[in-house]
Scaffold this motif. Structure first.
Motif, PDB file in Angstrom:
ATOM      1  N   THR A  78       3.567 -63.241  24.682  1.00  0.00           N
ATOM      2  CA  THR A  78       3.753 -63.357  23.247  1.00  0.00           C
ATOM      3  C   THR A  78       4.743 -64.462  22.906  1.00  0.00           C
ATOM      4  O   THR A  78       5.747 -64.641  23.594  1.00  0.00           O
ATOM      5  N   VAL A  79       4.448 -65.188  21.835  1.00  0.00           N
ATOM      6  CA  VAL A  79       5.338 -66.194  21.271  1.00  0.00           C
ATOM      7  C   VAL A  79       5.699 -65.759  19.856  1.00  0.00           C
ATOM      8  O   VAL A  79       4.845 -65.273  19.113  1.00  0.00           O
ATOM      9  N   TYR A  80       6.966 -65.937  19.488  1.00  0.00           N
ATOM     10  CA  TYR A  80       7.452 -65.498  18.189  1.00  0.00           C
ATOM     11  C   TYR A  80       7.936 -66.679  17.358  1.00  0.00           C
ATOM     12  O   TYR A  80       8.351 -67.714  17.883  1.00  0.00           O
ATOM     13  N   LEU A  81       7.899 -66.491  16.058  1.00  0.00           N
ATOM     14  CA  LEU A  81       8.524 -67.418  15.135  1.00  0.00           C
ATOM     15  C   LEU A  81       9.332 -66.594  14.139  1.00  0.00           C
ATOM     16  O   LEU A  81       8.763 -65.938  13.267  1.00  0.00           O
ATOM     17  N   GLN A  82      10.644 -66.604  14.310  1.00  0.00           N
ATOM     18  CA  GLN A  82      11.535 -65.923  13.373  1.00  0.00           C
ATOM     19  C   GLN A  82      11.824 -66.866  12.224  1.00  0.00           C
ATOM     20  O   GLN A  82      12.334 -67.963  12.433  1.00  0.00           O
ATOM     21  N   MET A  83      11.507 -66.450  11.017  1.00  0.00           N
ATOM     22  CA  MET A  83      11.650 -67.284   9.831  1.00  0.00           C
ATOM     23  C   MET A  83      12.670 -66.639   8.902  1.00  0.00           C
ATOM     24  O   MET A  83      12.446 -65.541   8.391  1.00  0.00           O
ATOM     25  N   ASN A  84      13.777 -67.332   8.694  1.00  0.00           N
ATOM     26  CA  ASN A  84      14.832 -66.862   7.810  1.00  0.00           C
ATOM     27  C   ASN A  84      14.987 -67.808   6.629  1.00  0.00           C
ATOM     28  O   ASN A  84      14.582 -68.965   6.685  1.00  0.00           O
ATOM     29  N   ASN A  85      15.607 -67.302   5.582  1.00  0.00           N
ATOM     30  CA  ASN A  85      15.841 -68.102   4.377  1.00  0.00           C
ATOM     31  C   ASN A  85      14.567 -68.802   3.927  1.00  0.00           C
ATOM     32  O   ASN A  85      14.548 -70.012   3.692  1.00  0.00           O
ATOM     33  N   LEU A  86      13.519 -68.039   3.797  1.00  0.00           N
ATOM     34  CA  LEU A  86      12.223 -68.606   3.419  1.00  0.00           C
ATOM     35  C   LEU A  86      12.267 -69.206   2.017  1.00  0.00           C
ATOM     36  O   LEU A  86      12.951 -68.698   1.126  1.00  0.00           O
ATOM     37  N   LYS A  87      11.510 -70.277   1.855  1.00  0.00           N
ATOM     38  CA  LYS A  87      11.427 -70.994   0.604  1.00  0.00           C
ATOM     39  C   LYS A  87       9.982 -71.008   0.121  1.00  0.00           C
ATOM     40  O   LYS A  87       9.059 -70.891   0.927  1.00  0.00           O
ATOM     41  N   PRO A  88       9.756 -71.172  -1.178  1.00  0.00           N
ATOM     42  CA  PRO A  88       8.379 -71.225  -1.673  1.00  0.00           C
ATOM     43  C   PRO A  88       7.532 -72.278  -0.964  1.00  0.00           C
ATOM     44  O   PRO A  88       6.331 -72.048  -0.756  1.00  0.00           O
ATOM     45  N   GLU A  89       8.118 -73.396  -0.580  1.00  0.00           N
ATOM     46  CA  GLU A  89       7.362 -74.433   0.099  1.00  0.00           C
ATOM     47  C   GLU A  89       6.960 -74.055   1.519  1.00  0.00           C
ATOM     48  O   GLU A  89       6.204 -74.792   2.163  1.00  0.00           O
ATOM     49  N   ASP A  90       7.437 -72.924   2.019  1.00  0.00           N
ATOM     50  CA  ASP A  90       7.001 -72.410   3.313  1.00  0.00           C
ATOM     51  C   ASP A  90       5.673 -71.673   3.220  1.00  0.00           C
ATOM     52  O   ASP A  90       5.107 -71.289   4.248  1.00  0.00           O
ATOM     53  N   THR A  91       5.187 -71.446   2.013  1.00  0.00           N
ATOM     54  CA  THR A  91       3.918 -70.758   1.827  1.00  0.00           C
ATOM     55  C   THR A  91       2.796 -71.522   2.520  1.00  0.00           C
ATOM     56  O   THR A  91       2.584 -72.708   2.262  1.00  0.00           O
ATOM     57  N   ALA A  92       2.088 -70.848   3.410  1.00  0.00           N
ATOM     58  CA  ALA A  92       1.041 -71.499   4.187  1.00  0.00           C
ATOM     59  C   ALA A  92       0.367 -70.471   5.081  1.00  0.00           C
ATOM     60  O   ALA A  92       0.864 -69.357   5.259  1.00  0.00           O
ATOM     61  N   VAL A  93      -0.749 -70.871   5.658  1.00  0.00           N
ATOM     62  CA  VAL A  93      -1.331 -70.133   6.764  1.00  0.00           C
ATOM     63  C   VAL A  93      -0.688 -70.666   8.032  1.00  0.00           C
ATOM     64  O   VAL A  93      -0.697 -71.875   8.274  1.00  0.00           O
ATOM     65  N   TYR A  94      -0.134 -69.778   8.833  1.00  0.00           N
ATOM     66  CA  TYR A  94       0.558 -70.162  10.051  1.00  0.00           C
ATOM     67  C   TYR A  94      -0.321 -69.897  11.264  1.00  0.00           C
ATOM     68  O   TYR A  94      -0.904 -68.821  11.401  1.00  0.00           O
ATOM     69  N   TYR A  95      -0.401 -70.884  12.141  1.00  0.00           N
ATOM     70  CA  TYR A  95      -1.230 -70.817  13.336  1.00  0.00           C
ATOM     71  C   TYR A  95      -0.381 -71.012  14.578  1.00  0.00           C
ATOM     72  O   TYR A  95       0.537 -71.839  14.591  1.00  0.00           O
ATOM     73  N   CYS A  96      -0.699 -70.284  15.631  1.00  0.00           N
ATOM     74  CA  CYS A  96      -0.121 -70.596  16.927  1.00  0.00           C
ATOM     75  C   CYS A  96      -1.171 -71.294  17.772  1.00  0.00           C
ATOM     76  O   CYS A  96      -2.377 -71.151  17.547  1.00  0.00           O
ATOM     77  N   ALA A  97      -0.706 -72.066  18.745  1.00  0.00           N
ATOM     78  CA  ALA A  97      -1.615 -72.862  19.555  1.00  0.00           C
ATOM     79  C   ALA A  97      -1.015 -73.110  20.930  1.00  0.00           C
ATOM     80  O   ALA A  97       0.202 -73.136  21.094  1.00  0.00           O
TER      81      ALA A  97
END
Length: 124
Positions: A78-97
């Protein structure tokens, strides 16, 4: 064939946090670099963060440095992405690869297996 499944997306208010997970079908990804990408509405897919196969190389886009942290748990494939202090411009579909063998770049064309994505929506 490596299969990747993202999870953890959702809707949050600005300043909130989410942790995305990318679960792989087997241990193959443990020997390759992994990356997170995102595609905002109406925009091109862009690089977010990446981690080397050994876990000792960490890379992040300027837009998320200091806010997002990528990590991997090889025991769980498993790979993780911890996202803190999110901003409206972070809105997106997130993909791992998963990176291509011998790839020396974290660009999208350097990856050869992709998950289906998980949606993150950040409201102001």
């Amino acid at each position: 064939q490596v299969q990747l499944v993202e999870s953890g997306g959702g809707s949050v208010q600005a300043g909130g946090s989410l942790r995305l997970s990318c679960a792989a079908s087997d241990r193959t990804i443990n020997t390759y670099g992994m990356g997170w990408f995102r595609q905002p509405p109406g925009k091109e897919r862009e690089f977010v963060a990446a981690i080397s196969w050994s876990g000792d190389g960490i890379y992040g886009a300027d837009s998320v440095k200091g806010r997002f942290t990528i990590s991997r748990a090889n025991a769980n494939n498993t790979v993780y992405l911890q996202m803190n202090n999110l901003k409206p411009e972070d809105t997106a579909v997130y993909y791992c690869a998963k990176s291509r063998p011998g790839s020396r770049t974290w660009a999208a064309d350097g990856m050869n297996y992709w998950g289906k994505g998980t949606l993150v929506t950040v409201s102001s």
